[in-house]
Motif scaffolding. Sequence first.
Motif, PDB file in Angstrom:
ATOM      1  N   TYR A 606       0.846  -1.196   0.000  1.00 14.68           N
ATOM      2  CA  TYR A 606       0.000   0.000   0.000  1.00 14.68           C
ATOM      3  C   TYR A 606       0.878   1.242   0.000  1.00 14.68           C
ATOM      4  CZ  TYR A 606      -3.510  -3.231   2.081  1.00 14.68           C
ATOM      5  OH  TYR A 606      -4.367  -4.267   2.356  1.00 14.68           O
ATOM      6  N   HIS A 615     -14.308  -6.808   2.288  1.00 13.68           N
ATOM      7  CA  HIS A 615     -14.354  -8.082   1.561  1.00 13.68           C
ATOM      8  C   HIS A 615     -14.255  -9.188   2.589  1.00 13.68           C
ATOM      9  CE1 HIS A 615     -10.078  -7.604   2.379  1.00 13.68           C
ATOM     10  NE2 HIS A 615      -9.957  -8.927   2.215  1.00 13.68           N
ATOM     11  N   ASP A 617     -12.532 -13.290   3.192  1.00 12.13           N
ATOM     12  CA  ASP A 617     -11.567 -14.245   2.645  1.00 12.13           C
ATOM     13  C   ASP A 617     -12.224 -15.627   2.726  1.00 12.13           C
ATOM     14  OD1 ASP A 617     -10.002 -12.004   2.688  1.00 12.13           O
ATOM     15  OD2 ASP A 617      -8.280 -12.954   3.621  1.00 12.13           O
ATOM     16  N   HIS A 744     -14.129  -7.636   6.267  1.00 14.64           N
ATOM     17  CA  HIS A 744     -13.128  -6.745   6.863  1.00 14.64           C
ATOM     18  C   HIS A 744     -12.589  -5.767   5.831  1.00 14.64           C
ATOM     19  CE1 HIS A 744     -11.088 -10.405   5.453  1.00 14.64           C
ATOM     20  NE2 HIS A 744     -10.041  -9.638   5.177  1.00 14.64           N
ATOM     21  N   ARG A 753       3.088   0.569   3.443  1.00 11.24           N
ATOM     22  CA  ARG A 753       2.761  -0.574   4.293  1.00 11.24           C
ATOM     23  C   ARG A 753       2.716  -1.823   3.434  1.00 11.24           C
ATOM     24  NH1 ARG A 753      -2.253  -3.195   5.591  1.00 11.24           N
ATOM     25  NH2 ARG A 753      -1.987  -4.396   7.497  1.00 11.24           N
ATOM     26  N   ARG A 759      -2.639 -18.405   3.862  1.00 16.66           N
ATOM     27  CA  ARG A 759      -3.871 -19.186   3.900  1.00 16.66           C
ATOM     28  C   ARG A 759      -3.550 -20.619   3.526  1.00 16.66           C
ATOM     29  NH1 ARG A 759      -4.404 -14.468   1.192  1.00 16.66           N
ATOM     30  NH2 ARG A 759      -6.036 -13.030   1.820  1.00 16.66           N
TER      31      ARG A 759
END
Length: 799
Positions: A606, A615, A617, A744, A753, A759
């Motif tokens: 970012y 969104h 996950d 979130h 950042r 995952r």
Amino acid sequence: MAFSAGKRKHSCMQDGLQQSHFYEELNESTNLCSPTSSELLNAAKARKVQDNQTIIKQAELESPKGIEHTLLEGLEEGDQIVTKNAELEAPQQTKCKNALWHLLEENKIRTPHFNYPAPLAWADSRPDLCAALPYFKSHQGGTYHHEKLIFSLLLDGHGMKHDLVDDQVIISRTGGSCIGEDGFMVPNESQSIVKGPPSWYQNTIDHNMVVIPIIGNRHPAIQYHPKAKRYNVMDHFRVTDIWPERSHGFVTYKIRFEKLKLDEPSWWLPKTPSIIDTSVQPAVKTCGTCNKTSKQIFTIEWLCLNEACTKFWKNSDDKYAAEDLEYNPDFLKARVDPKKRPFIPCAILPDPDQNVIWAPQMPPSALRALRITQGSARKFRNETKGYYVSESEISGPRKELNCWNWKGFVCPRCGRCNPRSLWDSLKCSEECGFHVELQLERIRLQDILRATRRSESSIKLKLNLEPRLRWYDGPGKQGFQYSKWVLDNIGSVTHIRSNSEINKRPHGPDELFSRFQQGELKLQRLPLVSSVVRGELTRHFAANFGLPYKFIARVNTTPFSEAPACVLHAVARLNEIGRCLRVHEGTEKACGTVPEKPNECLILGYMETMQIGYHDDGEKELGDEIRTLSLGSGARMNIRLKAKYYFGYTPSGTIIPDDPIVPPGCEHEQERRQLKAMYPEGMASEAYRKAREKLHGFSQEPQDEKTLPPGRGARKPPVLFSMFLNHGDSVIMHEKALQKYCEHQVVPVGRLRFAVTTRHVIPDMLAPGERAGQDFDVESHIREFHEDSANISGLDKRS
Ligand SMILES: O=C(O)CCC(=O)C(=O)O
Ligand SMILES: [Fe+2]
């Protein structure tokens, strides 16, 4: 119509632009007329005498070089060009000439060196236009305005019947609700000068500010222009007049624009600029009824143009004037005295060294006059950052090319507007070949940490849920502190806070932050899969490693075996954090609670003002646990229930039938729980359905007309809980149900950042060809191939 061409150079074109030779080329080509062409000219003239049409037959189109010049000479305003394939009306010179060019192009007989001028900046899509130009940030609307001032407008398709695009004057509607009729727009609602676009235009005139119109190739004026692309930047224009007209019984506002640089030719209608005569002005009269003055805009007679007056749009017989009025030639010919300097908010090509954007360069007094606050000016500047670079300029590190400047650029070679899609280079997507590596300024962690203030939650949380505060490595500098948010029957989120001691360890967050800036990650911005605007890119850069992950944007993956060491260290760190947490909570050995080992890692980068919107996950291919490590600038992570579970109905107004779970913190939580307990049969019970409808505020109309009150479907659920993530912190989201019911969002607050998220992708749910590397063991790979293997996760305090 003579198409004379002097040796002239478009002075606002920069040296790097190849279009600048247009006029020289044009001059050369005029010397190329062959004898055949004069014969053609005579033939064309002869035909015109007959029926005012220029007939170009296929055979003539195949004539030798120079034909174009001849044919242009032969054309006059009002001519028609008739060919075998198409009949093209040419009410204006622009259209006529451009139509001819189009035909010549189609028939491939254009001499290659005969060039029409091209716009300085253009784009193939709205998102590209918005990405690169600071003065046009309107993904859907027809004008771009900020603080009630117009910066730019888009002319595309047919406007209203009497709209006009000439080389120096534009007349256009100001927007407002319209419908299409016979290919033109007609209003279906009245506009007012005190609100919406007419009031912003009035404001723009009052502040003597120029605007930059953009013209699309659906506009008749450039429909056949050989160099016109989908969207083309015109030039700086003054806004000279705004007036109301009566059309189809409604009041609609029109505007007249006048080109600022009258002595330069216009690319969209190249002709020798006429001599500036500021003495020609339309008559101005005062209305005997309202005492207000208006210019004589139409040929027929003077009309009162005060919308509030009873004589508005009425002729001397007190009848409404016709609606198809011709413009008074003096009104069209009038020119503002060039000595009258307007306020130019931004250059056509955004230039970091000059006036990229108005606000920061403006003295506070000017901001005050425009009623713009410093804060708003700063926000506007951030929103509109973009830049223009010439190829020769990009040799060393430049301040404006540093990594916070992620907005698009106008290609110095071909003028194409490009979004910035690559982390550390500018690449034009046109075939012009422009591609430069950027020497990004390295951002030091100290500078970031100094700027990121530890901010405690300033958000009013819906859920009064005390996170359970725990330590898992002994309190104090040596250990992590963590907070856990538990949503009964749904899942939990753990925020593991790091500290400067831990961050400093080898392979720890400090080192990772520095390594991530070394250009190995190949981060890219990707097209959003489900954006309403096609071609819009994510507001963050991404790179995926390990197994493929079907993300909100399609992202290619690099197998772990080829990933840079810093990525593997970050994965190992998250594995270790997950393990330590389970050991601490005593769940490590409990059967079935150990999540599958992560085999996928998504890194997001970012730059300043970037973020990831709400969104989940919750893709079906994913395992239970999602872990994220935060590096660099701080960020706020907000978690909320999805709208349909929070409100109990979908945004389109369908009640979720059996309210499967009444999530903690949802709207009408107690009532919904009680109803569920009272009517275990759910929607099968009429009483339950009615009670739910009443609870959610559905209208009590007859059965099939039960609807939500207007606007209620657009309501957004409040934040359920919120965490401020500092450098080195991690977040673990536990359980799939959390992704099903919640979403979130992460909003970083500083210049740079990175987020590393791991995952587990269930290999069986991927196509066989996508499963390669599923058993890759990150830890043993690091130990085998990289030095300093003792502390691969950077968590070991002994090293
Ligand atoms: O930036 C972050 O911390 C969150 C990233 C995220 O939500 C994701 O990768 O899905
Ligand atoms: Fe996420």
